[in-house]
Enzyme design. Structure first.
Site, PDB file in Angstrom:
ATOM      1  N   HIS A 106     -15.117  18.081  18.182  1.00 52.51           N
ATOM      2  CA  HIS A 106     -13.886  18.651  17.622  1.00 52.51           C
ATOM      3  C   HIS A 106     -12.685  17.949  18.264  1.00 52.51           C
ATOM      4  CE1 HIS A 106     -11.473  21.710  15.610  1.00 52.51           C
ATOM      5  NE2 HIS A 106     -10.716  21.745  16.709  1.00 52.51           N
ATOM      6  N   GLU A 673      20.774 -26.874  34.143  1.00 51.71           N
ATOM      7  CA  GLU A 673      20.749 -28.337  34.080  1.00 51.71           C
ATOM      8  C   GLU A 673      22.204 -28.760  33.969  1.00 51.71           C
ATOM      9  OE1 GLU A 673      21.270 -31.773  32.453  1.00 51.71           O
ATOM     10  OE2 GLU A 673      19.899 -31.202  30.833  1.00 51.71           O
ATOM     11  N   CYS A 707      23.157 -36.702  29.578  1.00 45.62           N
ATOM     12  CA  CYS A 707      23.215 -36.068  30.898  1.00 45.62           C
ATOM     13  C   CYS A 707      22.607 -36.937  31.994  1.00 45.62           C
ATOM     14  CB  CYS A 707      22.551 -34.696  30.864  1.00 45.62           C
ATOM     15  SG  CYS A 707      21.011 -34.636  29.958  1.00 45.62           S
TER      16      CYS A 707
END
Length: 902
Positions: A106, A673, A707
């Protein structure tokens, strides 16, 4: 033991299989009759094993057990009846017949919620604890003595399905097997149920599931989730019956924008929003419903309630038609009573049940390898025609997640028409900025205005972060497998490749990138980056670690690598798409969601990228793009408490400010960076032709807007003059011109302010006494063109020897022949450490110099040779953290340690 299994469903089937594995003899299975020609799974499984199967529609007549049924049962000689899930009323003559009696499963903690709808009532009452009971059957209704109980926490947004699937089904099977084991061992208890706290509620039916609006939001939420799927909580609105599914409590207190939905009897009208339907309780608190079933049985997203049939009908390819026919055969097998499956055939109206949904989904997934299909999709597209349309959209990667209205700016340029989105991209939609703010984006080739681009405000950042957070915590992105995530990223890379000429053209228009270089580098490396990190998605893994054991017990320690959550990525203007890709690909591969801020002067390829994420099927909210100023958008991302990571490429000055903001706000993870002044040392024993060629590239590549550009060349004295002569000769051959011309070597600088700074930079060099060999001026033509420039006789104290130009300016200094350590000292006498290089034929010298140079990358007899698999990032004030390579993944992951004791 000899066992009779009485029941039905997949649950009954699993209990049956596990009991047989335990060595018990199942002497008979009693289940329900076939429905519409389909047998129950329990009966099917037993028939495969040759176990007698009985299918009775009833066991009694006029209150008395049917003698024939009782006789057939008694002939089996069962010692125990096991009722895992039984919807029939079994006579006491059967229940009490075996030596050990009967046990029943149940799905509630008895004595609470006796009756047939126990799971529903557990949720309707808002119980904090749920679970199941296994009890000894008696002549009462769920009143027998308890044998075993197990409980679990009920989560605030649990539905009948989630509670059942998470706990009641898997643990219930184990519980039934454990109960039988206890009986076999003679250890099974019989504990009388207490009367205190006992409740009984009737079965939930459609007519009883109507929503009462005169109650708090939490009670309404509990009612909806307690009736989820069957029978379905409903109300009347817009002159039809609407059934609500998938409810969650909205605790934000903020009412999202949307369209009002009047509901008779409700305290306030509902609001149809992008997220779903907002409903209100009589306490003015809110809940959100995500799915609505219309009166005709069609299930729709609540957010689409006022949209109607928005999707156009797809034309299927030949291959897709073959797939459709194969799927039609699957439907035909599942629906044997249907003579012919047509586009209008409704799966559920043709007799299919929930167990058939599972079968359909699994068979179609097996048919279409790699397909993401969920049970919910069948409910959302219940007719065959709709199901095929949904299926094909998913297979194309063009399902609902990819549908979006885009206001393009179109330009005929470069022998093609480019179509460029120009609005913010938030939550999978292109939208105007708050207050309709815009800014001009300029073509650096001639200074003309390309278009007006939406300019994000602080409120737009908050919306984008909220969309990313919801996608991370609640969306499909966090639920799909890592391999499926990789598949979506591969698809995105393929789309970028299909659009590479358009993307390169936009880079030339918006950033002044030379088209041929943009094809190879700006766009080409972006595609490679997404493919590289797509391959990493299912290879991110932790480790097991031996630790000292807590004797006499033992320990197991392991680590898990997890995504950090919402990430902010702030990218520069020199490589608009490539810098986006370097960071975003690793971020997404790790499982995060992202808000991207492109440079204000170069936003267009980032917005085109956003469009391609939709076409690739990346779920809404995973990627958001906000053109805008750094002082507003970048600052708010750095300050936002829900952003857990910032990835930034830009100047050292701004990087320091971002790092400070990240620390003060919520100590968010950050990778930087930053600026560079990369030294390139050219020794007399080098290959001079190659040194000249690579020296030119080290400075003038991408107009010097690079860069890792060689900010200062140190040339050994004995070859200095010849090196300078050859360089100047090559510079004079360079064609400066329109970046879209295929023979152009050198395009315009990115924007006017940068051009002005370059002229000031060169003037500074001349004033300090450096020799300007060539260049140093703006090219006399429209646009932002600057002459390739060469300075010699540059001394260490000079401004141009120490500061980055970020342009096409070669800075050359001499060093004495053989003075190796002195030139290394000069090369390292900078606060920057992004990249460096050395040219020599002497391997010992090359190795020594590469050891001593203080930079994140050292190039030997080459320059600018980056690769998606090689980590990229600097030392000192050039920042920390890595882009590219496996190391980049760690920037977007957190490591969790888990220790077990056993």
């Amino acid at each position: 033991m000899k066992i009779a299994v009485i029941g039905q469903s997949l649950f009954g089937q699993e209990v049956y299989c596990h009991l047989r594995k335990e060595g018990h003899e199942v002497v008979g299975v009693f289940t329900v009759p076939d429905k519409d020609g389909k047998a129950d799974p329990l009966g099917l499984e037993a028939e495969k094993d040759g176990v007698p199967v009985f299918k009775y529609s009833r066991w009694r007549a006029k209150g008395q057990a049917l003698p024939d049924v009782v006789a057939k049962y008694q002939a089996l000689g069962a010692e125990l009846n096991v009722l895992p899930f039984c919807s029939q009323f079994i006579p006491m003559e059967i229940i009490s017949a075996p030596r050990h009696g009967s046990i029943i499963y149940h799905p509630s903690l008895l004595p609470r919620h006796r009756g047939a709808s126990a799971i529903n009532w557990t949720l309707i009452h808002g119980d904090k604890k749920g679970g199941f009971s296994i009890f000894w059957a008696d002549d009462g209704l769920d009143t027998g003595d308890l044998l075993l109980q197990k409980e679990c926490e009920v989560l605030p947004d649990d539905t009948v399905s989630t509670l059942y699937n998470r706990f009641l089904f898997p643990e219930g099977i184990k519980g039934m097997v454990q109960a039988v084991r206890l009986i076999a061992e003679g250890k099974a208890p019989r504990l009388p149920q207490p009367e205190e706290g006992a409740t009984y509620e009737g079965i939930q039916k459609k007519e009883t599931a109507k929503i009462n609006w005169d109650q708090p939001a939490e009670a309404i939420h509990n009612w909806i989730r307690g009736n989820d799927k069957v029978p379905g909580a409903w109300t009347e609105a817009c002159e039809q019956k609407l059934t609500f599914f998938n409810s969650t409590l909205n605790t934000s207190g903020l009412v999202p924008e949307g369209d009002a939905l009047p509901i008779p009897g409700a305290h306030r009208p509902g609001v149809v929003t992008k997220a779903g339907l907002i409903l209100f309780g009589n306490d003015d608190k809110m809940l959100l419903v995500k799915n609505i079933q219309l009166e005709d049985g069609k299930m729709i997203l609540a957010s689409n309630f006022f949209k109607g049939a928005a999707s156009s009908v797809l034309e299927l390819t030949e291959a897709e038609l073959v797939t459709a026919e194969a799927v039609r055969s699957v439907w035909q097998r599942i629906l044997p009573k249907v003579l012919e499956v047509e586009d209008s055939t409704d799966f559920f109206k043709s007799g299919a049940a929930s167990v058939d949904v599972v079968r359909l989904v699994e068979e179609v997934k097996e048919l279409c390898d790699g397909l993401e299909l969920e049970n919910e999709d069948v409910y959302m597209a219940s007719t065959f025609g709709d199901f095929i349309q949904l299926l094909v959209r998913k297979l194309r990667g063009d399902d609902e997640e990819g549908e979006c209205s885009i206001d393009y700016v179109e330009m005929a340029v470069n022998k093609r028409t480019v179509r460029m989105p120009h609005q913010l991209f938030i939550g999978g939609e292109f939208v105007d900025a708050e207050g309709a703010k815009t800014s001009e984006t300029i073509n650096p080739t001639d200074g003309s205005v390309i278009c007006q681009v939406s300019l994000a405000q602080v409120t737009d950042v908050d919306k984008a972060v909220a969309a990313a957070k919801d996608a991370f915590e609640n969306g499909r992105w966090g639920k799909i497998s890592a391999r499926d995530r990789g598949r979506l990223m591969y698809r995105l890379a393929d789309l970028m490749e299909q659009h590479q000429e358009e993307l390169a053209t936009i880079e030339a228009l918006d950033a002044g990138a030379v088209y041929t270089l943009a094809l190879k580098t700006h766009v080409g490396m972006s595609i490679q980056t997404f493919r590289y990190f797509a391959g990493w998605c299912d290879k991110i893994q932790g480790s097991t670690i031996p630790i000292n054991q807590a004797r006499p017990n033992r320990n197991l320690t392991l680590t898990r690598k997890e995504p950090v959550g919402v990430c902010g990525i702030i990218i520069p203007w020199n490589y608009p798409l490539m810098m986006l890709s370097w960071k975003t690909a690793a971020c997404l591969a790790a499982g995060n969601t992202v808000v991207i801020k492109p440079a204000q002067v170069t936003p267009l390829t980032a917005l085109k990228f956003a469009e391609l994420t939709l076409k690739a099927g990346i779920p809404k909210g995973v990627v958001n793009v906000l053109p805008g100023s750094g002082s507003l958008v970048g600052q708010r991302l750095s300050d936002h408490p829900d952003v857990r990571k910032i990835g930034f490429t830009g100047s050292t000055e701004v990087g320091k400010h971002i790092m400070k903001s990240c620390a003060i706000s919520n100590v968010k993870k950050v990778s930087l960076e930053l600026g560079g002044k990369s030294p390139l040392i050219i020794f007399a024993d080098c290959d001079l032709n190659k040194a000249v060629q690579m020296g030119m590239s080290s400075v003038f590549f991408n107009k010097g807007e690079n860069c890792i550009a060689a900010g200062r060349l140190f040339v050994e004295d004995s070859i200095h003059d010849e090196f300078v002569r050859r360089v100047v000769e090559e510079v004079r051959k360079m064609k400066v011109g329109n970046p879209l011309d295929r023979d152009t070597d050198h395009g315009p600088q990115n924007h006017h302010a940068h051009l002005v700074k370059l002229m000031e930079y060169c003037q500074h060099g001349v004033k300090e006494g450096a020799t300007l060999v060539c260049g140093g001026n703006q090219v006399p033509r429209p646009g932002f063109f600057f002459e390739p420039t060469v300075f010699t006789d540059v001394e260490d104290h000079m401004f141009i020897a120490k500061e980055e130009s970020f342009g096409p300016v070669m800075i050359i200094s001499r060093f004495a022949d053989g003075d190796l350590d002195a030139v290394l000292s000069r090369a390292n006498a900078t606060e920057f450490g992004l990249a460096s290089g050395v040219f020599t034929r002497d391997i010992n010298k090359a190795l020594y110099v590469s050891d001593k140079l203080q930079a994140g990358t050292v190039f030997v007899n080459t320059y600018n040779k980056t690769d998606v698999a090689a980590p990229f990032g600097g030392f000192k004030q050039s920042g920390f953290g890595k882009d590219l390579g496996e190391a980049a993944l760690n920037e977007y992951l957190r490591v969790k340690t888990v220790t077990f004791e056993y």
